[in-house]
Motif scaffolding. Sequence first.
Motif, short mmCIF file in Angstrom:
data_model
loop_
_atom_site.label_atom_id
_atom_site.label_comp_id
_atom_site.label_asym_id
_atom_site.label_seq_id
_atom_site.Cartn_x
_atom_site.Cartn_y
_atom_site.Cartn_z
N THR A 154 0.81 -1.21 0.00
CA THR A 154 0.00 0.00 0.00
C THR A 154 0.85 1.27 0.00
O THR A 154 0.34 2.34 -0.29
CB THR A 154 -0.96 0.03 1.20
OG1 THR A 154 -0.21 -0.06 2.40
CG2 THR A 154 -1.97 -1.10 1.12
N ILE A 155 2.13 1.13 0.31
CA ILE A 155 3.06 2.27 0.23
C ILE A 155 3.74 2.20 -1.13
O ILE A 155 4.21 1.15 -1.54
CB ILE A 155 4.14 2.18 1.34
CG1 ILE A 155 3.51 2.15 2.74
CG2 ILE A 155 5.16 3.31 1.21
CD1 ILE A 155 2.92 3.44 3.22
N SER A 156 3.79 3.32 -1.81
CA SER A 156 4.49 3.36 -3.09
C SER A 156 5.95 2.98 -2.89
O SER A 156 6.59 3.44 -1.94
CB SER A 156 4.40 4.77 -3.67
OG SER A 156 5.25 4.91 -4.79
N ASN A 173 8.41 5.63 -2.21
CA ASN A 173 8.39 6.32 -0.92
C ASN A 173 8.72 5.42 0.27
O ASN A 173 8.92 5.92 1.37
CB ASN A 173 7.00 6.93 -0.67
CG ASN A 173 6.68 8.02 -1.66
OD1 ASN A 173 7.55 8.75 -2.11
ND2 ASN A 173 5.43 8.13 -2.03
N LEU A 174 8.78 4.12 0.06
CA LEU A 174 8.93 3.19 1.17
C LEU A 174 10.17 3.47 2.01
O LEU A 174 10.09 3.52 3.24
CB LEU A 174 8.92 1.74 0.68
CG LEU A 174 8.94 0.68 1.78
CD1 LEU A 174 7.78 0.85 2.74
CD2 LEU A 174 8.92 -0.71 1.16
N VAL A 226 9.63 6.54 4.33
CA VAL A 226 8.66 6.46 5.42
C VAL A 226 8.81 5.20 6.27
O VAL A 226 8.07 5.01 7.24
CB VAL A 226 7.20 6.55 4.89
CG1 VAL A 226 6.97 7.86 4.18
CG2 VAL A 226 6.84 5.36 4.03
N LYS A 227 9.79 4.35 5.95
CA LYS A 227 9.95 3.07 6.63
C LYS A 227 10.08 3.21 8.14
O LYS A 227 9.42 2.51 8.89
CB LYS A 227 11.14 2.30 6.08
CG LYS A 227 11.27 0.90 6.69
CD LYS A 227 12.46 0.17 6.13
CE LYS A 227 12.62 -1.20 6.69
NZ LYS A 227 12.28 -1.41 8.08
N LEU A 254 6.75 4.15 9.61
CA LEU A 254 5.87 3.00 9.51
C LEU A 254 6.20 1.96 10.57
O LEU A 254 5.30 1.45 11.26
CB LEU A 254 5.96 2.39 8.11
CG LEU A 254 5.01 1.28 7.75
CD1 LEU A 254 3.57 1.73 7.86
CD2 LEU A 254 5.31 0.79 6.33
N CYS A 290 2.41 8.74 -4.92
CA CYS A 290 2.00 8.07 -3.69
C CYS A 290 1.22 6.81 -3.99
O CYS A 290 0.61 6.67 -5.04
CB CYS A 290 1.13 9.00 -2.85
SG CYS A 290 2.06 10.21 -1.93
N MET A 329 -1.39 4.84 0.84
CA MET A 329 -1.23 5.46 2.15
C MET A 329 -0.69 6.89 2.02
O MET A 329 0.24 7.30 2.70
CB MET A 329 -0.30 4.62 3.03
CG MET A 329 -0.74 3.17 3.18
SD MET A 329 -2.31 3.01 4.02
CE MET A 329 -1.79 3.24 5.69
N GLU A 348 2.57 8.97 3.28
CA GLU A 348 3.62 9.26 2.30
C GLU A 348 3.78 10.76 2.03
O GLU A 348 4.86 11.21 1.70
CB GLU A 348 3.32 8.53 0.99
CG GLU A 348 3.29 7.02 1.14
CD GLU A 348 2.86 6.34 -0.13
OE1 GLU A 348 3.59 6.42 -1.12
OE2 GLU A 348 1.77 5.72 -0.12
#
Length: 129
Positions: A19-21, A24-25, A28-29, A32, A106, A109, A113
């Motif tokens: 669900t996270i691009s 971007n992972l 935002v890891k 998250l 994105c 999410m 993101e």
Amino acid sequence: RNPSDDRADARISGSNHTTISTANLSRVKSDLDEMIESALDRISHECIKACHSAMMHREDRTAAISGTGIQRYYFLGSNDNAIPLSSIEEELSQVPPENIWVEKGCGHMGHIEAVDTARKFFERLNVLS
């Protein structure tokens, strides 16, 4: 089942979640992972799995609210694998354009993101105070 196994399973599924691009992972890891840890401190793994399953199998209720006059707002990601934009074009055509924001790059999410953009969108709509 060992509670530490639940934490490991949740970390793995959350950190690799589609669900996270993918673009971007890595950015935002850590946020998250922190959210996952916080949730696991308060909610059992079984409960999280049940909620996820319920979301995946819920019935579409769009028609039920369409005649109520309730405003719908959409903050969408252009790279959403869970609900691709092409799958909701008809639904979006029934919503005023100012109630829709598509964040380029994105995934599903976008509120995670692109936090600042999401906040500005909802503040502009006076949805947040």
